[in-house]
Design a protein around this motif. Structure first.
Motif, mmCIF file in Angstrom:
data_model
loop_
_atom_site.group_PDB
_atom_site.id
_atom_site.type_symbol
_atom_site.label_atom_id
_atom_site.label_comp_id
_atom_site.label_asym_id
_atom_site.label_seq_id
_atom_site.Cartn_x
_atom_site.Cartn_y
_atom_site.Cartn_z
ATOM 1 N N UNK A 102 65.170 56.999 -3.688
ATOM 2 C CA UNK A 102 65.246 55.897 -2.752
ATOM 3 C C UNK A 102 64.478 54.716 -3.328
ATOM 4 N N UNK A 103 65.133 53.611 -3.500
ATOM 5 C CA UNK A 103 64.500 52.400 -4.023
ATOM 6 C C UNK A 103 64.147 51.462 -2.873
ATOM 7 N N UNK A 104 62.869 51.189 -2.754
ATOM 8 C CA UNK A 104 62.387 50.294 -1.713
ATOM 9 C C UNK A 104 61.928 49.009 -2.382
ATOM 10 N N UNK A 105 62.399 47.853 -1.926
ATOM 11 C CA UNK A 105 61.936 46.601 -2.510
ATOM 12 C C UNK A 105 60.429 46.437 -2.322
ATOM 13 N N UNK A 106 59.800 45.830 -3.309
ATOM 14 C CA UNK A 106 58.350 45.649 -3.263
ATOM 15 C C UNK A 106 57.924 44.825 -2.055
ATOM 16 N N UNK A 107 58.671 43.806 -1.714
ATOM 17 C CA UNK A 107 58.288 42.953 -0.586
ATOM 18 C C UNK A 107 58.320 43.732 0.722
ATOM 19 N N UNK A 108 59.269 44.652 0.853
ATOM 20 C CA UNK A 108 59.335 45.466 2.069
ATOM 21 C C UNK A 108 58.162 46.440 2.140
ATOM 22 N N UNK A 109 57.826 47.045 1.013
ATOM 23 C CA UNK A 109 56.684 47.962 0.977
ATOM 24 C C UNK A 109 55.392 47.221 1.315
ATOM 25 N N UNK A 110 55.230 46.002 0.819
ATOM 26 C CA UNK A 110 54.030 45.213 1.113
ATOM 27 C C UNK A 110 53.941 44.866 2.590
ATOM 28 N N UNK A 111 55.063 44.545 3.193
ATOM 29 C CA UNK A 111 55.063 44.222 4.628
ATOM 30 C C UNK A 111 54.689 45.452 5.451
ATOM 31 N N UNK A 112 55.245 46.603 5.097
ATOM 32 C CA UNK A 112 54.951 47.830 5.833
ATOM 33 C C UNK A 112 53.482 48.213 5.683
ATOM 34 N N UNK A 113 52.973 48.194 4.467
ATOM 35 C CA UNK A 113 51.578 48.552 4.226
ATOM 36 C C UNK A 113 50.642 47.569 4.917
ATOM 37 N N UNK A 114 50.951 46.307 4.840
ATOM 38 C CA UNK A 114 50.125 45.307 5.522
ATOM 39 C C UNK A 114 50.145 45.474 7.029
ATOM 40 N N UNK A 115 51.312 45.728 7.581
ATOM 41 C CA UNK A 115 51.418 45.916 9.027
ATOM 42 C C UNK A 115 50.647 47.133 9.508
ATOM 43 N N UNK A 116 50.768 48.240 8.775
ATOM 44 C CA UNK A 116 50.022 49.446 9.149
ATOM 45 C C UNK A 116 48.519 49.232 9.013
ATOM 46 N N UNK A 117 48.111 48.563 7.954
ATOM 47 C CA UNK A 117 46.688 48.302 7.759
ATOM 48 C C UNK A 117 46.108 47.437 8.860
#
Length: 51
Positions: free
Chosen positions: A1-16
């Protein structure tokens, strides 16, 4: 599964932000710094640490 970097950053930032409640500027600095570091000359040195 390829996740775009910008999407991963948004998810990690939101959870943090939800879980730890740090200041917004700190979240922005960490995410931007990580993004810039991943695309720099230091990336090959940091790659073994991520595995």
């Amino acid at each position: 599964m390829d996740v775009p970097l910008w999407l991963a950053l948004i998810v990690v930032g939101g959870l943090g932000i939800k879980l730890i409640r740090p200041p917004w500027w700190l979240v922005a600095v960490l995410l931007l710094g990580g993004y810039l570091l991943a695309d720099s000359l230091l990336a090959p040195l940091l790659d073994p640490l991520a595995k």
